[in-house]
Design a protein around this motif. Structure first.
Motif, PDB file in Angstrom:
ATOM      1  N   LEU A  74       0.737  -1.116   0.112  1.00 50.85           N
ATOM      2  CA  LEU A  74      -0.169   0.071  -0.113  1.00 50.85           C
ATOM      3  C   LEU A  74       0.933   1.370  -0.020  1.00 50.85           C
ATOM      4  O   LEU A  74       1.987   1.381   0.857  1.00 50.85           O
ATOM      5  CB  LEU A  74      -0.775   0.024   1.169  1.00 50.85           C
ATOM      6  CG  LEU A  74      -1.827   1.118   1.270  1.00 50.85           C
ATOM      7  CD1 LEU A  74      -3.176   1.104   0.378  1.00 50.85           C
ATOM      8  CD2 LEU A  74      -2.432   1.123   2.824  1.00 50.85           C
ATOM      9  N   THR A  76       1.556   5.045   1.066  1.00 51.63           N
ATOM     10  CA  THR A  76       1.442   5.916   1.943  1.00 51.63           C
ATOM     11  C   THR A  76       1.945   7.281   1.635  1.00 51.63           C
ATOM     12  O   THR A  76       2.639   7.488   0.605  1.00 51.63           O
ATOM     13  CB  THR A  76       1.761   5.627   3.433  1.00 51.63           C
ATOM     14  OG1 THR A  76       3.350   5.633   3.278  1.00 51.63           O
ATOM     15  CG2 THR A  76       1.544   3.997   3.651  1.00 51.63           C
ATOM     16  N   ILE A 123      -3.717  -5.640   2.281  1.00 50.32           N
ATOM     17  CA  ILE A 123      -3.715  -4.398   3.165  1.00 50.32           C
ATOM     18  C   ILE A 123      -4.463  -3.443   2.494  1.00 50.32           C
ATOM     19  O   ILE A 123      -4.534  -3.204   1.296  1.00 50.32           O
ATOM     20  CB  ILE A 123      -2.270  -4.006   3.711  1.00 50.32           C
ATOM     21  CG1 ILE A 123      -2.345  -2.765   4.449  1.00 50.32           C
ATOM     22  CG2 ILE A 123      -1.490  -3.493   2.268  1.00 50.32           C
ATOM     23  CD1 ILE A 123      -1.120  -2.384   5.035  1.00 50.32           C
ATOM     24  N   SER A 125      -6.095   0.923   3.440  1.00 51.69           N
ATOM     25  CA  SER A 125      -6.144   2.044   4.158  1.00 51.69           C
ATOM     26  C   SER A 125      -7.374   2.248   4.827  1.00 51.69           C
ATOM     27  O   SER A 125      -8.558   1.742   4.311  1.00 51.69           O
ATOM     28  CB  SER A 125      -5.779   3.222   3.418  1.00 51.69           C
ATOM     29  OG  SER A 125      -6.421   3.402   2.472  1.00 51.69           O
ATOM     30  N   THR A 126      -7.542   2.975   6.117  1.00 45.17           N
ATOM     31  CA  THR A 126      -8.673   3.092   6.523  1.00 45.17           C
ATOM     32  C   THR A 126      -8.845   4.617   7.174  1.00 45.17           C
ATOM     33  O   THR A 126      -7.613   5.354   6.897  1.00 45.17           O
ATOM     34  CB  THR A 126      -9.236   2.064   7.568  1.00 45.17           C
ATOM     35  OG1 THR A 126     -10.553   2.310   8.000  1.00 45.17           O
ATOM     36  CG2 THR A 126      -8.266   1.742   8.668  1.00 45.17           C
ATOM     37  N   HIS A 130      -4.752   4.801   9.436  1.00 42.42           N
ATOM     38  CA  HIS A 130      -4.807   3.413   9.932  1.00 42.42           C
ATOM     39  C   HIS A 130      -4.818   2.540   8.643  1.00 42.42           C
ATOM     40  O   HIS A 130      -5.216   2.943   7.618  1.00 42.42           O
ATOM     41  CB  HIS A 130      -5.777   3.047  10.887  1.00 42.42           C
ATOM     42  CG  HIS A 130      -5.503   3.708  12.299  1.00 42.42           C
ATOM     43  ND1 HIS A 130      -5.384   5.030  12.640  1.00 42.42           N
ATOM     44  CD2 HIS A 130      -5.265   3.073  13.315  1.00 42.42           C
ATOM     45  CE1 HIS A 130      -5.135   5.170  13.884  1.00 42.42           C
ATOM     46  NE2 HIS A 130      -4.990   3.975  14.494  1.00 42.42           N
ATOM     47  N   TYR A 131      -4.488   1.354   8.984  1.00 42.69           N
ATOM     48  CA  TYR A 131      -4.479   0.181   7.965  1.00 42.69           C
ATOM     49  C   TYR A 131      -5.057  -1.132   8.463  1.00 42.69           C
ATOM     50  O   TYR A 131      -5.010  -1.193   9.609  1.00 42.69           O
ATOM     51  CB  TYR A 131      -2.990  -0.209   7.235  1.00 42.69           C
ATOM     52  CG  TYR A 131      -2.196   1.036   6.928  1.00 42.69           C
ATOM     53  CD1 TYR A 131      -2.510   2.017   6.118  1.00 42.69           C
ATOM     54  CD2 TYR A 131      -0.993   1.241   7.982  1.00 42.69           C
ATOM     55  CE1 TYR A 131      -1.440   3.093   6.086  1.00 42.69           C
ATOM     56  CE2 TYR A 131      -0.192   2.514   7.898  1.00 42.69           C
ATOM     57  CZ  TYR A 131      -0.568   3.149   6.851  1.00 42.69           C
ATOM     58  OH  TYR A 131       0.185   4.537   6.571  1.00 42.69           O
ATOM     59  N   LYS A 151      -5.741  -4.307  12.687  1.00 40.12           N
ATOM     60  CA  LYS A 151      -5.854  -2.862  12.276  1.00 40.12           C
ATOM     61  C   LYS A 151      -4.435  -2.318  13.012  1.00 40.12           C
ATOM     62  O   LYS A 151      -4.192  -2.611  14.211  1.00 40.12           O
ATOM     63  CB  LYS A 151      -7.164  -2.088  12.839  1.00 40.12           C
ATOM     64  CG  LYS A 151      -7.020  -0.713  12.462  1.00 40.12           C
ATOM     65  CD  LYS A 151      -8.394  -0.111  13.041  1.00 40.12           C
ATOM     66  CE  LYS A 151      -8.617   1.195  12.562  1.00 40.12           C
ATOM     67  NZ  LYS A 151      -9.941   1.793  12.749  1.00 40.12           N
ATOM     68  N   GLU A 177     -11.252  -1.039   1.423  1.00 38.40           N
ATOM     69  CA  GLU A 177     -11.763  -0.177   2.133  1.00 38.40           C
ATOM     70  C   GLU A 177     -13.160  -0.013   1.575  1.00 38.40           C
ATOM     71  O   GLU A 177     -13.142   0.115   0.176  1.00 38.40           O
ATOM     72  CB  GLU A 177     -10.942   1.068   2.336  1.00 38.40           C
ATOM     73  CG  GLU A 177     -11.851   2.220   3.186  1.00 38.40           C
ATOM     74  CD  GLU A 177     -11.108   3.545   3.333  1.00 38.40           C
ATOM     75  OE1 GLU A 177     -11.327   4.301   4.074  1.00 38.40           O
ATOM     76  OE2 GLU A 177     -10.053   3.856   2.421  1.00 38.40           O
ATOM     77  N   CYS A 182     -14.413  -2.168   6.042  1.00 36.25           N
ATOM     78  CA  CYS A 182     -13.703  -3.128   5.097  1.00 36.25           C
ATOM     79  C   CYS A 182     -14.617  -4.180   4.657  1.00 36.25           C
ATOM     80  O   CYS A 182     -15.295  -4.817   5.182  1.00 36.25           O
ATOM     81  CB  CYS A 182     -12.408  -3.462   5.717  1.00 36.25           C
ATOM     82  SG  CYS A 182     -11.301  -2.044   5.859  1.00 36.25           S
TER      83      CYS A 182
END
Length: 216
Positions: A74, A76, A123, A125-126, A130-131, A151, A177, A182
């Motif tokens: 992912l 970032t 994975i 993102s949220t 956070h992941y 998480k 997500e 999710c």
């Protein structure tokens, strides 16, 4: 191109051979995530950053003295978060999460799991930077393997971990997500119509199961 004609192809050979399991489309190229097979018989994670033509900009090999594998990544704000499993760090097989910067340098390396086999496969993102990591565990849950969601925050510290499944094998392989939480997907032998069915679950931001479906 959009008609399926090949524009270019590139190969990447490391160790006794290498593989890619995931690709991130970046503004000016790609991040390729996979593994390199070592002469010792072990495996390390293998990450390659390329330009738009697939030409290597840098590569990074990650791992210890045993079998370590990467399956997903992912982007970032300050690099990439990589997910897989490790036998080098911790007990047996554990969920393995590595943060690297945009040049492939390791920022931190975390493991999560119990006394038996655990693995991270994807994975997403949220909220609040956070992941949520999806995979499977044989260390906790209802028996055999269960879906595992955990998480973490931007520093790799765990906020929560949850398991989902029955008494047989249930494994999650992908996560996305969505509004309010999710959606994770994988296969189940605990539920559904037969030996192995596709299983889809939706959870809220706290990991609470919202709904589940089997297909098969």
């Amino acid at each position: 191109d959009h008609k399926g004609n090949m524009l270019w192809n590139q190969t990447f050979f490391e160790g006794e051979g290498s593989e890619f399991r995931f690709v991130l489309d970046l503004d000016d190229g790609f991040l390729l995530v996979g593994n390199v097979f070592l002469p010792s018989g072990n495996t390390d994670g293998y990450v390659v950053r390329t330009d738009d033509e697939g030409k290597m900009i840098w590569n990074s090999t990650l791992g210890g003295e045993k079998v370590d594998k990467l399956f997903s990544a992912l982007k970032t704000q300050d690099g990439f978060v990589l997910v897989g499993l490790t036998h080098s760090f911790g007990n047996d097989s554990e969920v393995w999460v590595v943060k690297i910067d945009f040049n492939g340098n390791e920022a931190w390396n975390k493991t999560y799991g119990g006394a038996m086999e655990d693995a991270g496969r994807a994975i997403a993102s949220t909220e609040n930077n956070h992941y949520v990591i999806a995979g499977y565990t044989n260390s906790m849950g209802n028996g055999d393997y269960d879906f595992l969601l955990l998480k973490i925050n931007a520093s790799g510290n765990m906020a929560w971990n949850k398991t989902y499944g029955g008494t047989k094998s249930d494994k999650a392989y992908a996560i996305a997500e969505t509004a309010g939480g999710c959606v994770a997907v994988g296969d189940t032998r605990s539920k559904g119509e037969g030996e192995s069915d596709a299983w889809i679950i939706k959870v809220d931001v706290n990991g609470k199961l919202v709904w589940e479906r089997t297909v098969g």
